[in-house]
Design an enzyme around this catalytic site. Structure first.
Site, mmCIF file in Angstrom:
data_model
loop_
_atom_site.group_PDB
_atom_site.id
_atom_site.type_symbol
_atom_site.label_atom_id
_atom_site.label_comp_id
_atom_site.label_asym_id
_atom_site.label_seq_id
_atom_site.Cartn_x
_atom_site.Cartn_y
_atom_site.Cartn_z
ATOM 1 N N CYS A 155 0.940 -1.203 0.066
ATOM 2 C CA CYS A 155 -0.074 0.105 -0.075
ATOM 3 C C CYS A 155 0.764 1.185 -0.215
ATOM 4 O O CYS A 155 0.903 2.129 -0.913
ATOM 5 C CB CYS A 155 -0.821 0.049 1.277
ATOM 6 S SG CYS A 155 -2.045 -1.406 1.200
ATOM 7 N N HIS A 173 -2.244 6.714 4.347
ATOM 8 C CA HIS A 173 -1.251 5.831 4.277
ATOM 9 C C HIS A 173 0.123 6.186 4.021
ATOM 10 O O HIS A 173 0.824 5.633 3.634
ATOM 11 C CB HIS A 173 -1.567 4.483 3.954
ATOM 12 C CG HIS A 173 -1.072 3.299 4.543
ATOM 13 N ND1 HIS A 173 -1.073 1.978 4.002
ATOM 14 C CD2 HIS A 173 -0.312 3.354 5.627
ATOM 15 C CE1 HIS A 173 -0.257 1.367 4.849
ATOM 16 N NE2 HIS A 173 0.095 1.931 5.987
#
Length: 559
Positions: free
Chosen positions: A52, A108
């Site tokens: 990610c 993130h």
């Protein structure tokens, strides 16, 4: 109306390569995403980093993670680092060129300091969460590797919002995206939106796969309970794509919008945060150097594209979207200053050319001790992750006809009745597209039916080399045959070059002062707060901070 195109990117999180039905799977169907793919251009060979954080960094900077220090693993909530603040993001570029920039969903890329967070990195709006993931209904993350409290992580810009706790997060993010689309003033500024879904990433460990019971019930024919829930999670995301396209149409701006759908990386079939995701027939999974971790199912639609309803086989890297979309918006980039690795493939994409022999330095990770490089049809792997536990072919399509989505009997009708098909074809006209034939061409075929037929590869013992044009499933290792060739020598030379110029990794160990219990049970920019730079909390509050955190801060003033 502004002449510049609006840009809407919809990103799935950890979706398996084969978990969209335009790739040929009948286990569960995704009619809206399929309609986008058939009506637009299927990006048949889109590559991303395998996790990610590196993937999002590559999208937003146009650079390989290796060149921004984001090449090793992901950013864990308790770690005090982020995407370097001297990196220019895609959001900043579009913002500086007159766009309103919106991030809905996952970030993130750092939160230990405000300077790492979205509205300090080029986004005018952020509605969503800052960390790795949250629960689908309670918007909290329980990081179980340390004695932290469960922390809430959901914000409207910088303000924590809890008023929608209990609402399924896919619906919540979709509502926010639709609200922005419908209320935005397009006369003033075009819209750049990144709708970064949680789905179908797992939630917290005690209940990782979550969807509304009514949605799960639609997939009762799937015997595996976990796979059934996963199907429902993907289905809700597919529904979201339909609702977003419908909103763009109702607002009257769909004909001047570039729509892009992709996954940030392959899905985790097994192991940590596993979801039953299927990357069939590709080898490996998320957090591996194999195609199952690096290859993303994706599609793009725009009235600017001259060959809609086609499959584009050009190899493209996620970092190419920054210069490619900038070109589509007539934004000039200072390539010397930005030093991006991404290529502007807009002319090729617009006219349907497949002429670039794309080099991709996937990664060099000297902590996990692996390197992955590709150029044209050649792919080189040396070393692997997690001792090679997930290096095989982990997914299969069900053979049992009872495990097939009952809607498949009327598949073409299902796709053509979807909101996406209706709204896109209201603009382009109902061109004759042979859906099942198109689907067949988008389905990946392995070189061998039985993987043991090829020459085996164990990258922990020696390097591996594959010809992906004939061997997309990485079954036949050509290393011994090619190791003395000029081709192989050139590969090693390029890897040495990238290694020499790599950015040091940014990763830092956990900072245990981050405990949400000391910050009103919120995951927040704890470094700023502890230094008195927290904005809304400039004073240290013993009750909120906790005794241990207070003593740490107090000690700093006397060192």
């Amino acid at each position: 109306m502004n002449s510049k195109p609006n840009i809407v990117i919809i990103m799935a999180d950890d979706m398996g390569f084969d978990d969209i039905s335009f790739r040929g799977s009948n286990e569960f169907l995704t009619p809206n995403i399929d309609a986008l793919a058939y009506s637009g251009v299927i990006l048949n060979n889109l590559y991303t980093p395998s996790m990610c954080t590196p993937s999002r960094a590559a999208l937003l900077t146009g650079k390989y993670p290796l060149n921004t220090g984001m090449q090793h693993y992901v950013l864990v909530n308790d770690q005090p680092w982020g995407l370097p603040t001297n990196e220019t993001t895609m959001a900043e570029i579009f913002q500086q060129n007159g766009y309103y920039t919106s991030l809905i969903g996952k970030w993130h890329l750092g939160m230990s300091r405000k300077a790492y967070t979205p509205t300090f990195r080029g986004f005018d709006q952020h509605y969503g969460y800052l960390g790795a993931y949250v629960g689908y209904y309670d918007q909290t993350l329980d990081q179980g590797n340390a004695n932290y409290s469960r922390g809430h992580d959901f914000r409207d810009n910088l303000k924590p919002v809890c008023d929608r706790n209990g609402t399924y997060v896919t619906d919540l993010l979709t509502e926010a995206a639709i609200r922005r689309i419908l209320e935005h003033n397009y006369q003033k500024k075009p819209l750049f939106m990144l709708l970064s879904h949680l789905a179908p990433h797992s939630g917290n460990d005690e209940d990782p796969l979550q969807a509304p019971e009514s949605e799960i019930a639609k997939f009762a024919y799937i015997k595996d309970e976990r796979r059934r829930k996963y199907a429902a999670m993907v289905s809700k995301m597919d529904e979201s794509v339909g609702q977003v396209v419908e909103a763009l149409s109702h607002r009257g701006i769909l004909n001047n919008t570039i729509l892009l759908f992709l996954s940030d990386n392959g899905g985790p079939t097994q192991g940590m945060h596993s979801t039953t995701a299927s990357n069939y027939p590709l080898r490996g999974q998320k957090h591996s150097p194999w195609e199952g971790g690096l290859r993303s199912s994706a599609a793009i639609w725009s009235t600017q594209l001259e060959k809609l309803g086609t499959i584009w086989k050009q190899k493209i890297y996620i970092g190419d979207f920054l210069p490619t979309l900038a070109s589509a918006a007539n934004i000039h980039l200072d390539l010397e200053a930005l030093k991006i690795d991404g290529l502007n493939l807009w002319p090729s994409l617009k006219y349907g050319y497949e002429s670039v022999e794309r080099e991709i330095m996937h990664n060099i990770d000297d902590i996990f001790n692996y390197e992955v490089y590709a150029k044209g049809k050649w792919k080189y792997i040396n070393g692997t992750t997690l001792e090679g536990r997930f290096d095989t072919w982990l997914s299969q399509r069900p053979n049992d006809s009872s495990q097939i989505d009952p809607r498949f009997e009327h598949y073409e009708e299902l796709v053509k009745q979807s909101p996406v098909w209706k709204h896109l074809h209201a603009i382009t006209g109902d061109k004759p597209i042979q859906l099942l034939e198109h689907r067949e061409h988008a389905t990946v075929r392995c070189q061998y039916e039985d993987a043991t037929q090829g020459v085996a590869c164990n990258p922990l013992e020696s390097p591996c080399l594959f010809d992906l044009d004939v061997d997309p499933c990485e079954q036949n290792n050509l290393y011994e045959k090619m190791k003395n060739s000029t081709i192989f020598a050139n590969i090693l030379e390029r890897i040495a070059y990238f290694r020499e110029h790599a950015h040091a990794i940014n990763n830092k160990p956990a900072d245990y002062r981050c405990n949400p219990a000391d910050f009103n049970y919120e995951w927040t920019w704890w470094e700023d707060v502890l230094e008195g730079n927290g904005g809304t909390r400039v004073e240290f509050n013993l009750q909120l901070l906790g005794l241990a955190g207070f003593l740490i801060v107090l000690r700093q003033f006397f060192v």
